[in-house]
Design a protein around this motif. Structure first.
Motif, short mmCIF file in Angstrom:
data_model
loop_
_atom_site.label_atom_id
_atom_site.label_comp_id
_atom_site.label_asym_id
_atom_site.label_seq_id
_atom_site.Cartn_x
_atom_site.Cartn_y
_atom_site.Cartn_z
N LEU A 1 42.26 28.03 51.08
CA LEU A 1 41.97 29.43 51.27
C LEU A 1 41.28 29.56 52.67
CD1 LEU A 1 39.75 30.02 48.16
CD2 LEU A 1 41.70 31.09 48.66
N THR A 2 41.20 28.56 53.28
CA THR A 2 40.60 28.43 54.73
C THR A 2 41.86 29.26 55.40
OG1 THR A 2 41.45 26.32 55.21
CG2 THR A 2 39.14 26.61 54.63
N GLY A 3 43.05 28.90 55.29
CA GLY A 3 44.12 29.35 56.05
C GLY A 3 44.50 30.88 55.67
N SER A 4 43.78 31.47 54.63
CA SER A 4 44.04 32.65 54.11
C SER A 4 43.09 33.77 54.53
CB SER A 4 44.17 32.91 52.69
OG SER A 4 45.06 32.04 52.08
N ASN A 5 42.07 33.39 55.59
CA ASN A 5 41.15 34.41 56.01
C ASN A 5 41.91 35.70 56.69
OD1 ASN A 5 39.07 32.84 55.29
ND2 ASN A 5 39.03 31.55 56.98
N GLN A 6 43.08 35.52 57.18
CA GLN A 6 43.86 36.61 57.75
C GLN A 6 44.86 36.89 56.60
OE1 GLN A 6 45.26 35.51 61.83
NE2 GLN A 6 43.28 35.37 62.65
N LEU A 7 44.62 38.40 56.34
CA LEU A 7 45.68 38.52 55.30
C LEU A 7 47.15 38.29 55.51
CD1 LEU A 7 43.70 41.62 53.79
CD2 LEU A 7 43.87 39.08 53.00
N PHE A 8 48.04 37.73 54.98
CA PHE A 8 49.34 37.66 54.98
C PHE A 8 49.63 37.02 56.28
CE2 PHE A 8 48.54 41.11 52.00
CZ PHE A 8 49.17 40.91 50.86
N SER A 9 48.85 36.24 56.81
CA SER A 9 49.09 35.58 57.91
C SER A 9 50.42 34.60 58.24
CB SER A 9 48.06 34.63 58.58
OG SER A 9 47.59 33.85 57.66
N ALA A 10 50.53 34.16 56.87
CA ALA A 10 51.70 33.26 56.50
C ALA A 10 52.33 33.64 55.05
CB ALA A 10 51.36 31.88 56.52
N PRO B 1 39.59 42.22 46.91
CA PRO B 1 40.10 40.94 46.39
C PRO B 1 41.39 40.94 45.76
CG PRO B 1 38.07 42.21 45.54
CD PRO B 1 38.67 43.24 46.55
N LEU B 2 41.86 41.85 45.22
CA LEU B 2 43.40 41.90 44.95
C LEU B 2 44.42 41.35 46.06
CD1 LEU B 2 43.51 44.94 42.64
CD2 LEU B 2 43.08 42.34 41.94
N LEU B 3 44.26 42.05 47.26
CA LEU B 3 44.92 41.76 48.42
C LEU B 3 44.74 40.31 48.48
CD1 LEU B 3 44.77 45.00 50.22
CD2 LEU B 3 46.57 44.28 48.97
N TYR B 4 43.77 39.73 48.58
CA TYR B 4 43.20 38.48 49.21
C TYR B 4 43.93 37.50 48.39
CZ TYR B 4 40.50 34.85 51.34
OH TYR B 4 39.89 33.72 52.13
N VAL B 5 43.89 37.83 46.93
CA VAL B 5 44.33 36.86 46.08
C VAL B 5 46.05 36.75 46.28
CG1 VAL B 5 44.94 36.36 43.41
CG2 VAL B 5 42.65 37.06 44.15
N VAL B 6 46.61 37.81 46.56
CA VAL B 6 48.15 37.90 46.79
C VAL B 6 48.38 37.27 48.05
CG1 VAL B 6 50.06 39.48 47.09
CG2 VAL B 6 48.62 40.13 45.32
N SER B 7 47.36 37.50 48.85
CA SER B 7 47.70 36.70 50.23
C SER B 7 47.57 35.34 50.20
CB SER B 7 46.57 37.24 51.21
OG SER B 7 46.88 36.58 52.63
N ALA B 8 46.58 34.85 49.27
CA ALA B 8 46.55 33.37 49.08
C ALA B 8 47.77 32.67 48.28
CB ALA B 8 45.06 33.25 48.19
N SER B 9 48.31 33.48 47.31
CA SER B 9 49.40 33.06 46.66
C SER B 9 50.70 32.96 47.52
CB SER B 9 49.52 34.04 45.38
OG SER B 9 50.12 35.19 45.75
N LEU B 10 50.80 33.67 48.60
CA LEU B 10 51.85 33.48 49.48
C LEU B 10 51.56 32.68 50.66
CD1 LEU B 10 53.02 37.30 49.37
CD2 LEU B 10 53.65 35.59 48.16
N ASN B 11 50.41 31.98 50.61
CA ASN B 11 50.07 31.07 51.63
C ASN B 11 50.70 29.67 51.28
OD1 ASN B 11 49.14 29.63 54.04
ND2 ASN B 11 46.93 29.73 53.15
N PRO B 12 51.53 29.25 52.17
CA PRO B 12 52.15 27.82 51.55
C PRO B 12 51.59 26.67 51.84
CG PRO B 12 53.14 28.56 53.89
CD PRO B 12 52.21 29.88 53.30
N LYS B 13 50.08 26.81 52.77
CA LYS B 13 49.39 25.88 53.05
C LYS B 13 48.45 25.38 51.83
CE LYS B 13 48.90 27.02 57.82
NZ LYS B 13 48.01 27.24 59.08
N GLY B 14 48.27 26.04 51.10
CA GLY B 14 47.76 25.75 49.59
C GLY B 14 46.28 25.82 49.87
#
Length: 312
Positions: free
Chosen positions: A69-78, A54-67
């Motif tokens: 969660l659907t684009g954050s299913n793949q960790l650190f994809s963007a 869950p911590l990695l998912y939140v950090v990945s979502a915070s770095l996702n420029p799309k805003g």
């Protein structure tokens, strides 16, 4: 030229033969090692992965420029810092003000909670008075009722109080701190009480012989000896205040007065557009003070939580 004695030569020969006959340490099979300790490592790895995901998912979502969660299913994809820039520069969501408000309320509440709880625990541990046992049970039983039951009463009380004393009424940090302190004499006091009982009473008696009173014993001797439990209670109070939402959302109305939890919730309150990326970025930054305080008080935590568990 000196020669070795026959006894010494015989002893050396015997030692060398013994070393040759002595087998080395037997290597255990993988099955024996796994049955003994290996399964514990496997469990530790699984639990760590379960806690860290869950911590990695939140950090990945915070770095996702799309805003989203659907684009954050793949960790650190963007990866980008657009969410951090957006939440720090948005005038409608003053994150810096919320952050300072939260720190102020949490620090004051934690410090005063520790002081009040320590005073109550010292009285219950060292003094004998009528209603002592009933008081200990009462402060624990009261905590069984959820905080949600008191929201209406708190709102009406603070609204009426604000008419007479506006500085401690609704929409004030002082009033919110007072509400939090109203529940300070709860489980924290009982936790401190168990720790205070581990301090030998002979120390108090020796200080009284030297002419010290309760106040001097408490402030100059006892508080130093119970530092671990004070750190634990302060940390728990700080974390609880930072994460509290229900009372803070009722008490604080103006945007400039709100705390981080109340302010960040508004970012995802709109079902049509929930800025989860900015919310995650704010949550990551909000966790930094808690992590720093936890690391600073880490050496006290284990001792503070376990020392008072065996003596009540």
């Amino acid at each position: 030229m000196s020669t070795a004695s026959p006894a010494a030569a015989t002893a050396a020969t015997t030692a060398s033969k013994t070393d040759e006959r002595t087998p080395g340490p037997r290597r255990r099979s993988f099955g024996a090692w796994f049955a003994d300790t290996g399964w514990r490592h496997l469990v530790a790895i699984v639990v760590s992965a379960f806690a860290l995901f869950p911590l990695l998912y939140v950090v990945s979502a915070s770095l996702n420029p799309k805003g989203t969660l659907t684009g954050s299913n793949q960790l650190f994809s963007a990866i980008g810092i657009d969410s951090y820039v957006r939440i720090l520069s948005d005038p409608q969501n003053p994150y810096g003000t919320w952050f300072l408000n939260t720190l102020l309320i949490a620090v004051v509440t934690g410090a005063v909670t520790v002081f009040i709880g320590a005073c109550a625990a010292y009285a219950f541990s060292r003094m004998r008075f009528a209603g002592r046992r009933v008081g200990l049970v009462t402060i624990v039983v009261v905590q069984m009722f959820p905080q949600l039951l008191a929201v209406v009463a708190i709102f009406l009380l603070m609204s009426t109080l604000g008419d007479w004393f506006p500085a401690i009424g609704l929409n004030t940090h002082t009033g919110l701190i007072l509400v939090y302190l109203g529940g300070a004499l709860g489980v924290n006091t009982y936790l401190m009480y168990g720790f205070f009982n581990t301090i030998p009473k002979e120390i108090d008696e020796a200080a009284r012989i030297d002419g010290a009173g309760h106040a001097r014993i408490f402030f100059t001797i006892i508080l130093r000896l119970v530092a671990p439990i004070l750190a634990v209670v302060g940390l728990l109070s700080f974390i609880g205040t930072v994460n509290e939402y229900v009372i803070a959302s009722v008490m604080l109305v103006d945007v400039e007065q709100q705390t981080l939890v109340v302010g960040l919730t508004k970012l995802v309150a709109n079902p049509r557009y929930a800025d989860w990326s900015a919310f995650s970025a704010g949550a990551v930054m909000a966790a930094i003070p808690v992590m720093i305080l936890f690391l600073f008080l880490q050496k006290y935590i284990v001792g503070g939580l376990t020392a008072g568990a065996t003596k009540g």
